[in-house]
Design a protein around this motif. Structure first.
Motif, PDB file in Angstrom:
ATOM      1  N   VAL A 146       0.836  -1.195   0.000  1.00 57.59           N
ATOM      2  CA  VAL A 146       0.000   0.000   0.000  1.00 57.59           C
ATOM      3  C   VAL A 146       0.875   1.249   0.000  1.00 57.59           C
ATOM      4  O   VAL A 146       1.873   1.324   0.717  1.00 57.59           O
ATOM      5  N   GLY A 147       0.485   2.228  -0.822  1.00 55.74           N
ATOM      6  CA  GLY A 147       1.178   3.504  -0.852  1.00 55.74           C
ATOM      7  C   GLY A 147       2.044   3.685  -2.074  1.00 55.74           C
ATOM      8  O   GLY A 147       2.182   2.778  -2.905  1.00 55.74           O
ATOM      9  N   PRO A 148       2.644   4.872  -2.221  1.00 59.84           N
ATOM     10  CA  PRO A 148       3.470   5.168  -3.398  1.00 59.84           C
ATOM     11  C   PRO A 148       4.798   4.416  -3.378  1.00 59.84           C
ATOM     12  O   PRO A 148       5.398   4.228  -2.322  1.00 59.84           O
ATOM     13  N   LEU A 149       5.229   4.008  -4.583  1.00 60.27           N
ATOM     14  CA  LEU A 149       6.528   3.354  -4.706  1.00 60.27           C
ATOM     15  C   LEU A 149       7.647   4.368  -4.896  1.00 60.27           C
ATOM     16  O   LEU A 149       8.750   4.187  -4.394  1.00 60.27           O
ATOM     17  N   PHE A 279       3.141   8.803 -10.765  1.00 57.07           N
ATOM     18  CA  PHE A 279       3.037   8.042  -9.540  1.00 57.07           C
ATOM     19  C   PHE A 279       2.817   6.574  -9.877  1.00 57.07           C
ATOM     20  O   PHE A 279       2.216   6.222 -10.889  1.00 57.07           O
ATOM     21  N   VAL A 280       3.320   5.689  -9.027  1.00 51.91           N
ATOM     22  CA  VAL A 280       2.996   4.271  -9.036  1.00 51.91           C
ATOM     23  C   VAL A 280       2.687   3.923  -7.595  1.00 51.91           C
ATOM     24  O   VAL A 280       3.512   4.161  -6.707  1.00 51.91           O
ATOM     25  N   CYS A 281       1.505   3.391  -7.339  1.00 50.37           N
ATOM     26  CA  CYS A 281       1.132   3.154  -5.948  1.00 50.37           C
ATOM     27  C   CYS A 281       0.319   1.875  -5.806  1.00 50.37           C
ATOM     28  O   CYS A 281      -0.278   1.381  -6.771  1.00 50.37           O
ATOM     29  N   GLY A 282       0.337   1.346  -4.585  1.00 52.21           N
ATOM     30  CA  GLY A 282      -0.489   0.206  -4.240  1.00 52.21           C
ATOM     31  C   GLY A 282      -1.730   0.680  -3.514  1.00 52.21           C
ATOM     32  O   GLY A 282      -1.659   1.586  -2.676  1.00 52.21           O
ATOM     33  N   ILE A 283      -2.879   0.096  -3.826  1.00 47.83           N
ATOM     34  CA  ILE A 283      -4.138   0.472  -3.201  1.00 47.83           C
ATOM     35  C   ILE A 283      -4.789  -0.769  -2.600  1.00 47.83           C
ATOM     36  O   ILE A 283      -4.515  -1.892  -3.029  1.00 47.83           O
ATOM     37  N   ASP A 284      -5.649  -0.554  -1.616  1.00 49.93           N
ATOM     38  CA  ASP A 284      -6.305  -1.659  -0.918  1.00 49.93           C
ATOM     39  C   ASP A 284      -7.796  -1.370  -0.872  1.00 49.93           C
ATOM     40  O   ASP A 284      -8.226  -0.385  -0.256  1.00 49.93           O
ATOM     41  N   ARG A 285      -8.595  -2.239  -1.526  1.00 46.47           N
ATOM     42  CA  ARG A 285     -10.036  -1.991  -1.587  1.00 46.47           C
ATOM     43  C   ARG A 285     -10.704  -2.104  -0.219  1.00 46.47           C
ATOM     44  O   ARG A 285     -11.834  -1.662  -0.048  1.00 46.47           O
ATOM     45  N   LEU A 287      -9.536  -0.601   2.525  1.00 43.65           N
ATOM     46  CA  LEU A 287      -9.204   0.577   3.325  1.00 43.65           C
ATOM     47  C   LEU A 287      -9.978   1.797   2.843  1.00 43.65           C
ATOM     48  O   LEU A 287     -10.312   1.887   1.655  1.00 43.65           O
ATOM     49  N   PRO A 288     -10.267   2.752   3.738  1.00 40.51           N
ATOM     50  CA  PRO A 288     -10.905   4.004   3.301  1.00 40.51           C
ATOM     51  C   PRO A 288     -10.057   4.706   2.249  1.00 40.51           C
ATOM     52  O   PRO A 288      -8.828   4.749   2.369  1.00 40.51           O
ATOM     53  N   ALA A 289     -10.726   5.218   1.219  1.00 38.40           N
ATOM     54  CA  ALA A 289     -10.045   5.918   0.117  1.00 38.40           C
ATOM     55  C   ALA A 289      -8.937   5.066  -0.486  1.00 38.40           C
ATOM     56  O   ALA A 289      -7.934   5.587  -0.963  1.00 38.40           O
ATOM     57  N   TRP A 290      -9.140   3.738  -0.462  1.00 38.49           N
ATOM     58  CA  TRP A 290      -8.184   2.792  -1.051  1.00 38.49           C
ATOM     59  C   TRP A 290      -6.797   2.871  -0.413  1.00 38.49           C
ATOM     60  O   TRP A 290      -5.812   2.435  -0.968  1.00 38.49           O
ATOM     61  N   GLY A 291      -6.715   3.462   0.783  1.00 38.70           N
ATOM     62  CA  GLY A 291      -5.433   3.574   1.468  1.00 38.70           C
ATOM     63  C   GLY A 291      -4.576   4.721   0.993  1.00 38.70           C
ATOM     64  O   GLY A 291      -3.395   4.795   1.335  1.00 38.70           O
ATOM     65  N   LEU A 292      -5.151   5.650   0.219  1.00 42.88           N
ATOM     66  CA  LEU A 292      -4.360   6.735  -0.357  1.00 42.88           C
ATOM     67  C   LEU A 292      -4.416   8.019   0.462  1.00 42.88           C
ATOM     68  O   LEU A 292      -3.745   8.988   0.135  1.00 42.88           O
TER      69      LEU A 292
END
Length: 293
Positions: A146-149, A279-285, A287-292
């Motif tokens: 999760v988060g930006p790479l 940006f390249v990031c990981g998101i999690d369905r 988490l609120p706001a996809w973890g962003l």
């Protein structure tokens, strides 16, 4: 713990399609002390496998696959890489054990979605006591977090596009069609089909060049694992080519599902993204706001 080439769980086989993923899995297996056997798919695998026990078989040749797995004492199998073409029914060669299932196998190959086909192949492989394991189990460092790479972070408009594209990608996945979608200015402009991610991004670039997409809005590509997908096969993956094609399409960046997507050659991906300002990031369905936020 150091593993021997033939572990108690049986020797590892890597079914290798196209792209970079099979190489990363093979290298990770070797680094863990495994001695993997490479099953290179004919007309799909695009590298040479010197230094590994290997063989080339046709995509639908289940009889040859079964014989190969028996010969090497295989207990675990990893399915990795892309398969661009399904075999014609004339190319399918069943084992004696699966001969009675031939009509259902043909129907699935001809009309089933990718997930249905992969689930069928997993059942065929595991029907003889073997175990199919995911590429991420052999090479866990490839999983997105999760988060930006890199250094770029999605802005407010980017997050709206990510949310919109993620909704579309999830719906597309439920239909067992594809894993990716592109949203620009809150509008879905492309859905991934049989052509794959890079070709989808080329379509977006063409649409932008033709004036069909505003040059003032950038947009985002999102890739998600299908909700019903068996994560042991065909996890979404991105690499340097994804970043380069996203830049050509004028996008602001790429988001992939954390824990259920692979980032190939992570250092090179981050370098390419930082140089392009993407940006390249990981998101999690979950988490609120996809973890962003």
């Amino acid at each position: 713990m150091t593993l021997s080439g033939d572990t108690a769980a049986g020797r590892l086989a890597i079914i290798a399609g196209g792209g970079l993923l099979p190489s990363y899995v093979a290298e990770a297996a070797r680094a863990a002390g495994e001695n993997p056997v490479i099953v290179a798919l004919k007309d799909e695998s695009d590298r040479r496998w010197e230094g590994y026990d290997h063989a080339v078989i046709g995509v639908g040749d289940f009889a040859a696959l079964e014989g190969l797995l028996n010969r090497y004492g295989i207990g675990r199998v990893v399915m990795s890489g892309s398969v661009r073409r399904r075999p014609e029914w004339r190319e399918v060669r069943p084992t004696l054990r699966t001969l009675m299932k031939m009509p259902a196998t043909i129907r699935t190959l001809l009309s089933g979605g990718d997930d249905r086909v992969l689930q069928m192949v997993i059942r065929l492989i595991e029907g003889n006591g073997r175990r199919v394991v995911g590429a991420h189990e052999i090479a866990p460092d490839l999983l997105a977090a999760v988060g930006p790479l890199g250094t770029a972070i999605p802005g407010e408009e980017d997050r709206r596009d990510i949310n919109r594209a993620a909704e579309a990608a999830e719906m597309l996945g439920r239909l067992d069609v594809g894993q990716g979608a592109v949203a620009i200015g809150g509008r879905i402009v492309a859905l991934e089909g049989l052509e794959g991610t890079d070709e989808m991004l080329e379509r977006v670039a063409d649409l932008r060049a033709a004036g069909r997409i505003s040059p003032r809005r950038r947009g985002a590509l999102v890739k998600l694992c299908k909700p019903q997908q068996d994560i042991r096969a065909d996890l979404p993956a991105i690499g340097v080519s994804t970043v380069l094609n996203a830049r050509k399409a004028g996008l602001a960046g790429v988001a992939v599902e954390a824990g259920r997507s692979l980032v190939l050659d992570r250092a090179a991906v981050i370098k390419a993204a930082d140089e392009a300002g993407l940006f390249v990031c990981g998101i999690d369905r979950g988490l609120p706001a996809w973890g962003l936020e």
